[in-house]
Design an enzyme around this catalytic site. Structure first.
Site, PDB file in Angstrom:
ATOM      1  N   ARG A  97       1.143  -1.702   0.294  1.00  0.00           N
ATOM      2  CA  ARG A  97      -0.087   0.435  -0.046  1.00  0.00           C
ATOM      3  C   ARG A  97       0.882   1.405  -0.097  1.00  0.00           C
ATOM      4  O   ARG A  97       1.336   1.284   0.751  1.00  0.00           O
ATOM      5  CB  ARG A  97      -0.722  -0.018   1.297  1.00  0.00           C
ATOM      6  CG  ARG A  97      -2.129   0.234   1.690  1.00  0.00           C
ATOM      7  CD  ARG A  97      -3.055  -0.432   0.621  1.00  0.00           C
ATOM      8  NE  ARG A  97      -3.714   0.879  -0.046  1.00  0.00           N
ATOM      9  CZ  ARG A  97      -4.679   1.424  -1.005  1.00  0.00           C
ATOM     10  NH1 ARG A  97      -4.340   0.576  -1.952  1.00  0.00           N
ATOM     11  NH2 ARG A  97      -5.436   1.995  -0.734  1.00  0.00           N
ATOM     12  N   ASN A 145      11.450  -1.001   5.569  1.00  0.00           N
ATOM     13  CA  ASN A 145      11.083  -1.436   4.569  1.00  0.00           C
ATOM     14  C   ASN A 145      12.583  -2.303   3.812  1.00  0.00           C
ATOM     15  O   ASN A 145      13.609  -2.081   4.244  1.00  0.00           O
ATOM     16  CB  ASN A 145      10.425  -0.734   3.711  1.00  0.00           C
ATOM     17  CG  ASN A 145      10.250  -1.519   2.660  1.00  0.00           C
ATOM     18  OD1 ASN A 145       9.006  -2.476   2.211  1.00  0.00           O
ATOM     19  ND2 ASN A 145      10.412  -0.916   0.652  1.00  0.00           N
ATOM     20  N   HIS A 160      13.545  -4.617   0.238  1.00  0.00           N
ATOM     21  CA  HIS A 160      13.164  -3.979  -1.271  1.00  0.00           C
ATOM     22  C   HIS A 160      13.971  -5.341  -1.735  1.00  0.00           C
ATOM     23  O   HIS A 160      15.023  -5.556  -1.493  1.00  0.00           O
ATOM     24  CB  HIS A 160      13.120  -2.519  -1.781  1.00  0.00           C
ATOM     25  CG  HIS A 160      12.299  -2.627  -3.311  1.00  0.00           C
ATOM     26  ND1 HIS A 160      11.625  -2.733  -3.819  1.00  0.00           N
ATOM     27  CD2 HIS A 160      13.531  -2.939  -3.949  1.00  0.00           C
ATOM     28  CE1 HIS A 160      12.065  -2.415  -5.308  1.00  0.00           C
ATOM     29  NE2 HIS A 160      12.800  -3.190  -5.416  1.00  0.00           N
ATOM     30  N   VAL A 196       8.368   6.342  -3.172  1.00  0.00           N
ATOM     31  CA  VAL A 196       8.533   4.521  -2.901  1.00  0.00           C
ATOM     32  C   VAL A 196       9.446   4.434  -2.554  1.00  0.00           C
ATOM     33  O   VAL A 196      10.610   4.581  -3.667  1.00  0.00           O
ATOM     34  CB  VAL A 196       7.786   3.920  -4.236  1.00  0.00           C
ATOM     35  CG1 VAL A 196       8.195   2.978  -4.013  1.00  0.00           C
ATOM     36  CG2 VAL A 196       6.054   5.040  -3.856  1.00  0.00           C
ATOM     37  N   ASP A 197      10.244   3.376  -2.087  1.00  0.00           N
ATOM     38  CA  ASP A 197      11.304   2.244  -2.068  1.00  0.00           C
ATOM     39  C   ASP A 197      12.804   3.473  -1.963  1.00  0.00           C
ATOM     40  O   ASP A 197      13.501   3.380  -2.479  1.00  0.00           O
ATOM     41  CB  ASP A 197      12.129   1.650  -3.571  1.00  0.00           C
ATOM     42  CG  ASP A 197      10.356   0.656  -3.037  1.00  0.00           C
ATOM     43  OD1 ASP A 197      10.293  -0.231  -2.177  1.00  0.00           O
ATOM     44  OD2 ASP A 197       9.778   0.087  -4.858  1.00  0.00           O
ATOM     45  N   GLU A 218      16.865 -12.385   1.822  1.00  0.00           N
ATOM     46  CA  GLU A 218      15.830 -11.169   2.612  1.00  0.00           C
ATOM     47  C   GLU A 218      15.471 -11.797   4.102  1.00  0.00           C
ATOM     48  O   GLU A 218      15.422 -11.245   5.507  1.00  0.00           O
ATOM     49  CB  GLU A 218      14.350 -11.376   1.768  1.00  0.00           C
ATOM     50  CG  GLU A 218      14.926 -10.916   0.872  1.00  0.00           C
ATOM     51  CD  GLU A 218      13.355 -10.159   0.061  1.00  0.00           C
ATOM     52  OE1 GLU A 218      12.583  -9.407   0.018  1.00  0.00           O
ATOM     53  OE2 GLU A 218      12.857 -10.805  -1.427  1.00  0.00           O
TER      54      GLU A 218
END
Ligand code: GRF
Length: 220
Positions: free
Chosen positions: A95, A111, A113, A148-149, A178
């Site tokens: 989201r 986060n 990625h 974003v990112d 990850e």
């Protein structure tokens, strides 16, 4: 470094394999964080059921029930506060967030990625990596900023791209790493081993002496 465990709220939208790696890591008695709750914007997210089976508090906040992004985020924010969350770990949370929400959790939201940022931001990462012909890719854990990112990078791991790779085989190889990198990066962050300086993170001297966590596996 602080001794009280940081309370982490994990945000997911799907299968939750990174979430499971964080849950597993927090079982170690000396891990500097504990999972306070797992929240999903999708009630059907497989990860919610996995987290509940691990005995963790879970809650679905369906973004489709809210007219505006702000209403959804206000509910999310209230839930995170109700669970006493110190840090947010996004783990496949699909989201977009408003700058207002990101700023409320500034320097307290991470986060993961699946690329070596700042390369290959956005979706369909592995297909784009293959199309670009790069020989190395990997994954990045970073502090979330409104774009974003983007945001200060905590840790990265490199993974080779093979000539025989498909997006799926490459994605599976990156995902394995990850699952090692995210617990490692969260530990660095939650323990106070790194601090944020502008758009970079900096290791404290203690952490530098323990291992160089900017590489995976750590250089000995
Ligand atoms: C991972 O590849 C993560 O890097 C990206 O979304 C995927 C989530 O997978 N942000 P999972 O739900 O953790 O299995």
């Amino acid at each position: 470094m602080s001794t009280a465990k940081k309370r982490v709220g994990i945000l997911i939208s799907g299968r939750g394999s990174n979430m499971m790696s964080l849950i597993a890591a927090t079982r170690a008695p000396d891990y500097p964080a504990e999972i306070a709750c797992v929240l999903s914007n999708r009630p059907e997210a497989e990860g919610l059921f996995k987290a509940a089976a691990e005995g963790l508090p879970t809650r679905a906040i369906d973004h489709k029930s809210f007219g505006a992004r702000e209403g959804f985020e206000a509910e999310l924010d209230a839930a995170l506060r109700a669970y006493g969350v110190d840090l947010i770990a996004c783990a496949g949370f699909m989201r977009m967030m408003t700058p207002g929400f990101v700023e409320r959790w500034r320097d307290r939201m991470l986060n993961i990625h699946p690329s070596l940022l700042p390369a290959f931001k956005g979706l369909d990462t592995h297909a784009r990596v293959l199309a670009a012909g790069v020989k190395l890719t990997g994954c990045t854990v970073h502090i979330v900023r409104p774009e974003v990112d983007s945001g200060p990078i905590i840790a990265q791991a490199a993974v080779p791209v093979l000539d025989t790779d498909t997006a799926d085989s490459l994605g599976a190889r990156v995902l394995e790493v990850e699952h090692l990198l995210y617990p490692h990066a969260l530990s660095l962050f939650a323990s106070g081993a790194i601090s944020v300086s502008g758009e970079r993170t900096i290791l404290t001297q203690d952490a530098v002496n323990q291992a160089n966590p900017l590489y995976w596996p750590p250089l000995s």
